[in-house]
Write an enzyme that holds these catalytic residues in place. Structure first.
Site, PDB file in Angstrom:
ATOM      1  N   TRP A  24       0.862  -1.182   0.000  1.00 49.88           N
ATOM      2  CA  TRP A  24       0.000   0.000   0.000  1.00 49.88           C
ATOM      3  C   TRP A  24       0.901   1.235   0.000  1.00 49.88           C
ATOM      4  CZ3 TRP A  24      -3.194   1.910   4.801  1.00 49.88           C
ATOM      5  CH2 TRP A  24      -4.150   2.855   4.384  1.00 49.88           C
ATOM      6  N   TYR A  52      -5.036  -0.487  -4.331  1.00 45.92           N
ATOM      7  CA  TYR A  52      -3.718   0.164  -4.250  1.00 45.92           C
ATOM      8  C   TYR A  52      -3.270   0.718  -5.609  1.00 45.92           C
ATOM      9  CZ  TYR A  52      -3.442  -2.577   0.114  1.00 45.92           C
ATOM     10  OH  TYR A  52      -3.691  -3.158   1.330  1.00 45.92           O
ATOM     11  N   SER A 149     -10.977  -9.813   4.701  1.00 44.48           N
ATOM     12  CA  SER A 149     -10.151  -8.835   5.401  1.00 44.48           C
ATOM     13  C   SER A 149     -11.059  -7.844   6.121  1.00 44.48           C
ATOM     14  CB  SER A 149      -9.254  -8.086   4.401  1.00 44.48           C
ATOM     15  OG  SER A 149      -8.478  -7.124   5.081  1.00 44.48           O
ATOM     16  N   ASN A 150     -10.630  -7.444   7.295  1.00 49.89           N
ATOM     17  CA  ASN A 150     -11.410  -6.507   8.117  1.00 49.89           C
ATOM     18  C   ASN A 150     -12.754  -7.089   8.532  1.00 49.89           C
ATOM     19  OD1 ASN A 150      -9.629  -4.069   8.072  1.00 49.89           O
ATOM     20  ND2 ASN A 150      -9.970  -4.247   5.862  1.00 49.89           N
ATOM     21  N   SER A 198      -0.581  -3.597   8.740  1.00 53.30           N
ATOM     22  CA  SER A 198      -0.045  -2.454   9.497  1.00 53.30           C
ATOM     23  C   SER A 198       0.628  -2.900  10.797  1.00 53.30           C
ATOM     24  CB  SER A 198      -1.135  -1.424   9.805  1.00 53.30           C
ATOM     25  OG  SER A 198      -1.787  -1.000   8.632  1.00 53.30           O
ATOM     26  N   PRO A 199       1.550  -3.860  10.750  1.00 51.01           N
ATOM     27  CA  PRO A 199       2.204  -4.330  11.979  1.00 51.01           C
ATOM     28  C   PRO A 199       3.035  -3.243  12.656  1.00 51.01           C
ATOM     29  CG  PRO A 199       3.314  -5.220  10.035  1.00 51.01           C
ATOM     30  CD  PRO A 199       2.045  -4.570   9.555  1.00 51.01           C
ATOM     31  N   GLY A 242       9.170   0.519   0.998  1.00 48.02           N
ATOM     32  CA  GLY A 242       9.735   0.590  -0.342  1.00 48.02           C
ATOM     33  C   GLY A 242      11.249   0.691  -0.274  1.00 48.02           C
ATOM     34  N   ASN A 250      13.736  -5.548   8.427  1.00 49.52           N
ATOM     35  CA  ASN A 250      12.427  -6.062   8.868  1.00 49.52           C
ATOM     36  C   ASN A 250      12.380  -7.593   8.869  1.00 49.52           C
ATOM     37  OD1 ASN A 250      11.631  -3.439   9.118  1.00 49.52           O
ATOM     38  ND2 ASN A 250      10.208  -3.446   7.397  1.00 49.52           N
TER      39      ASN A 250
HETATM   40  N1  LIG Z   1      -6.532  -5.226   4.340  1.00 52.21           N
HETATM   41  C1  LIG Z   1      -6.487  -3.947   4.638  1.00 52.21           C
HETATM   42  O1  LIG Z   1      -7.515  -3.257   4.783  1.00 52.21           O
HETATM   43  C2  LIG Z   1      -5.151  -3.297   4.821  1.00 52.21           C
HETATM   44  C3  LIG Z   1      -5.052  -2.020   5.402  1.00 52.21           C
HETATM   45  C4  LIG Z   1      -3.791  -1.475   5.597  1.00 52.21           C
HETATM   46  C5  LIG Z   1      -2.663  -2.180   5.189  1.00 52.21           C
HETATM   47  N2  LIG Z   1      -2.782  -3.404   4.578  1.00 52.21           N
HETATM   48  C6  LIG Z   1      -1.590  -4.177   4.113  1.00 52.21           C
HETATM   49  O2  LIG Z   1      -0.604  -4.192   5.140  1.00 52.21           O
HETATM   50  C7  LIG Z   1       0.590  -3.571   4.663  1.00 52.21           C
HETATM   51  C8  LIG Z   1       1.333  -2.860   5.775  1.00 52.21           C
HETATM   52  O3  LIG Z   1       0.550  -1.888   6.393  1.00 52.21           O
HETATM   53  P1  LIG Z   1       0.855  -0.324   6.279  1.00 52.21           P
HETATM   54  O4  LIG Z   1       1.401  -0.016   4.945  1.00 52.21           O
HETATM   55  O5  LIG Z   1      -0.384   0.348   6.671  1.00 52.21           O
HETATM   56  O6  LIG Z   1       1.842   0.010   7.438  1.00 52.21           O
HETATM   57  P2  LIG Z   1       3.079  -0.617   8.260  1.00 52.21           P
HETATM   58  O7  LIG Z   1       3.724  -1.739   7.570  1.00 52.21           O
HETATM   59  O8  LIG Z   1       2.549  -0.812   9.621  1.00 52.21           O
HETATM   60  O9  LIG Z   1       4.045   0.635   8.297  1.00 52.21           O
HETATM   61  C9  LIG Z   1       4.582   1.180   7.124  1.00 52.21           C
HETATM   62  C10 LIG Z   1       5.379   2.409   7.471  1.00 52.21           C
HETATM   63  O10 LIG Z   1       6.511   2.035   8.259  1.00 52.21           O
HETATM   64  C11 LIG Z   1       7.696   2.461   7.603  1.00 52.21           C
HETATM   65  N3  LIG Z   1       8.719   1.440   7.819  1.00 52.21           N
HETATM   66  C12 LIG Z   1       8.694   0.135   7.454  1.00 52.21           C
HETATM   67  N4  LIG Z   1       9.821  -0.493   7.838  1.00 52.21           N
HETATM   68  C13 LIG Z   1      10.576   0.422   8.480  1.00 52.21           C
HETATM   69  C14 LIG Z   1      11.843   0.380   9.090  1.00 52.21           C
HETATM   70  N5  LIG Z   1      12.564  -0.746   9.151  1.00 52.21           N
HETATM   71  N6  LIG Z   1      12.320   1.525   9.646  1.00 52.21           N
HETATM   72  C15 LIG Z   1      11.615   2.682   9.622  1.00 52.21           C
HETATM   73  N7  LIG Z   1      10.403   2.779   9.044  1.00 52.21           N
HETATM   74  C16 LIG Z   1       9.881   1.654   8.475  1.00 52.21           C
HETATM   75  C17 LIG Z   1       7.344   2.612   6.153  1.00 52.21           C
HETATM   76  O11 LIG Z   1       8.149   3.582   5.521  1.00 52.21           O
HETATM   77  P3  LIG Z   1       9.244   3.213   4.366  1.00 52.21           P
HETATM   78  O12 LIG Z   1       8.472   2.732   3.176  1.00 52.21           O
HETATM   79  O13 LIG Z   1       9.942   4.487   4.161  1.00 52.21           O
HETATM   80  O14 LIG Z   1      10.133   2.138   4.944  1.00 52.21           O
HETATM   81  C18 LIG Z   1       5.903   3.107   6.253  1.00 52.21           C
HETATM   82  O15 LIG Z   1       5.867   4.493   6.493  1.00 52.21           O
HETATM   83  C19 LIG Z   1       0.079  -2.656   3.557  1.00 52.21           C
HETATM   84  O16 LIG Z   1       1.102  -2.220   2.700  1.00 52.21           O
HETATM   85  C20 LIG Z   1      -0.930  -3.545   2.903  1.00 52.21           C
HETATM   86  O17 LIG Z   1      -0.287  -4.517   2.083  1.00 52.21           O
HETATM   87  C21 LIG Z   1      -4.011  -3.975   4.404  1.00 52.21           C
END
Ligand SMILES: NC(=O)c1ccc[n+]([C@@H]2O[C@H](COP(=O)([O-])OP(=O)(O)OC[C@H]3O[C@@H](n4cnc5c(N)ncnc54)[C@H](OP(=O)(O)O)[C@@H]3O)[C@@H](O)[C@H]2O)c1
Length: 285
Positions: A24, A52, A149-150, A198-199, A242, A250
């Site tokens: 995302w 997305y 999901s959700n 969103s872990p 990204g 990670n």
């Molecule tokens: N089913 C649903 O409704 C739903 C909703 C939300 C998300 N999702 C899925 O879950 C995935 C993950 O959730 P998310 O994108 O919301 O958030 P997330 O993985 O909880 O957090 C992403 C954020 O953390 C940063 N980050 C990641 N690794 C890092 C590191 N080692 N050090 C510092 N910053 C770090 C990323 O920035 P950088 O890119 O700069 O590293 C980004 O800003 C989504 O991409 C999607 O595939 C699904």
């Protein structure tokens, strides 16, 4: 980075990697590079969604990765707004075409309600209709596994009451600070694997002093602690990044959080997503 070669087994016998890359907010024109980088690092699971707008780029990255398709796992999601059989069937074929793949490893209903009415009205019948389209694509071999999901308990039970193939996955907002323990237990009782999206709390947890102090104690970063937490809960973890350095770090989660610290993280409440609270999934609804 042993975690990258570990997998769970879904209720239908399909193996699913424990750690995947979320996509995302990775733009379509950047997605292929992110996917090829991730696969080169050792990731075997990529999560995307129709919403997305990057399925094309994700598929390009999968095909360009140099790793055999059978070794990779790709999930995508039917748009939350689609709540009827015909549009769902068309959308599934649309994802296959956009990804440029002849099968998808896991396809989910993105949300039980359209985003504009998240946790609002009753879409029980529409979800059953969309589910029927997923079952048919599953039977046709287009999808290797199917899920939701959700979905809260009543949403999941609605599908379970009418399905011929039970959902194999429920992808939920799960992170230190937001652990829906009852719902996770309900999914487990129905043999539905939970995936933690969103872990890292979409980034919000990076500023949490309590989590930072615990991460310091383990000599790991906040994202590493948070990803490890979701893995020790028994969920698939789907951090998004990204950045290849972040992808690498990670996946360095070969440490163990003690039971006491797991309890602290499980009971923690941290649900302030700042400017991102405008998104339905972080709105507290
Ligand atoms: N089913 C649903 O409704 C739903 C909703 C939300 C998300 N999702 C899925 O879950 C995935 C993950 O959730 P998310 O994108 O919301 O958030 P997330 O993985 O909880 O957090 C992403 C954020 O953390 C940063 N980050 C990641 N690794 C890092 C590191 N080692 N050090 C510092 N910053 C770090 C990323 O920035 P950088 O890119 O700069 O590293 C980004 O800003 C989504 O991409 C999607 O595939 C699904």
């Amino acid at each position: 980075m042993m975690i990258l070669s570990e997998a769970y087994t879904l209720s239908n016998g399909v193996r699913i990697p424990k750690l995947g890359l979320g996509t995302w907010f990775i733009d379509d024109d950047k997605a292929a590079d992110a996917v090829t980088e991730a696969v080169a690092i050792g990731y075997r699971y990529i999560d995307t969604a129709q919403a997305y707008g990057n399925e094309r780029g994700v598929g390009e990255g999968i095909r360009a990765s140099g790793v055999q398709r059978a070794e990779l796992f790709v999930s995508t999601k039917v748009a939350a707004e689609i709540k009827n059989h015909g549009d769902a069937a068309t959308a599934i074929d649309g994802s296959l075409a956009a990804l440029g793949l002849d099968h998808i490893d896991l396809m989910l209903i993105h949300s039980p309600q359209p985003w504009a009415d998240f946790r609002g009205g009753d879409y029980a019948e529409g979800n059953r209709e969309t589910w029927r389209a997923l079952e048919q694509a599953y039977a046709a071999g287009k999808l290797r596994s199917i899920g939701v999901s959700n979905f809260e308990q009543r949403d999941l039970d609605n599908i379970l009451s009418a399905c011929t193939v039970a959902p194999q996955v429920n992808q939920l907002l799960v992170h230190a600070g937001n652990t829906p323990a009852e719902l996770i237990a309900h999914c487990e009782s129905k043999d539905v694997l939970v995936q933690a999206y969103s872990p890292i709390a979409h980034g919000a947890i990076l500023k949490n002093p309590e989590v930072r102090a615990m991460a310091d104690r383990y000599g790991v970063s906040v994202p590493q602690l948070c990803i490890r937490y979701t893995l020790q809960l028994g969920t698939v973890s789907l951090p998004k990044t990204g950045n290849p350095d972040h992808m690498r770090s990670n996946a360095q989660v070969d440490f163990v959080i003690t039971d006491d610290d797991m309890d602290v993280l499980r009971n923690m409440r941290a649900q302030d997503y700042g400017e991102h609270s405008v998104f339905p999934v972080y709105s507290g609804r």
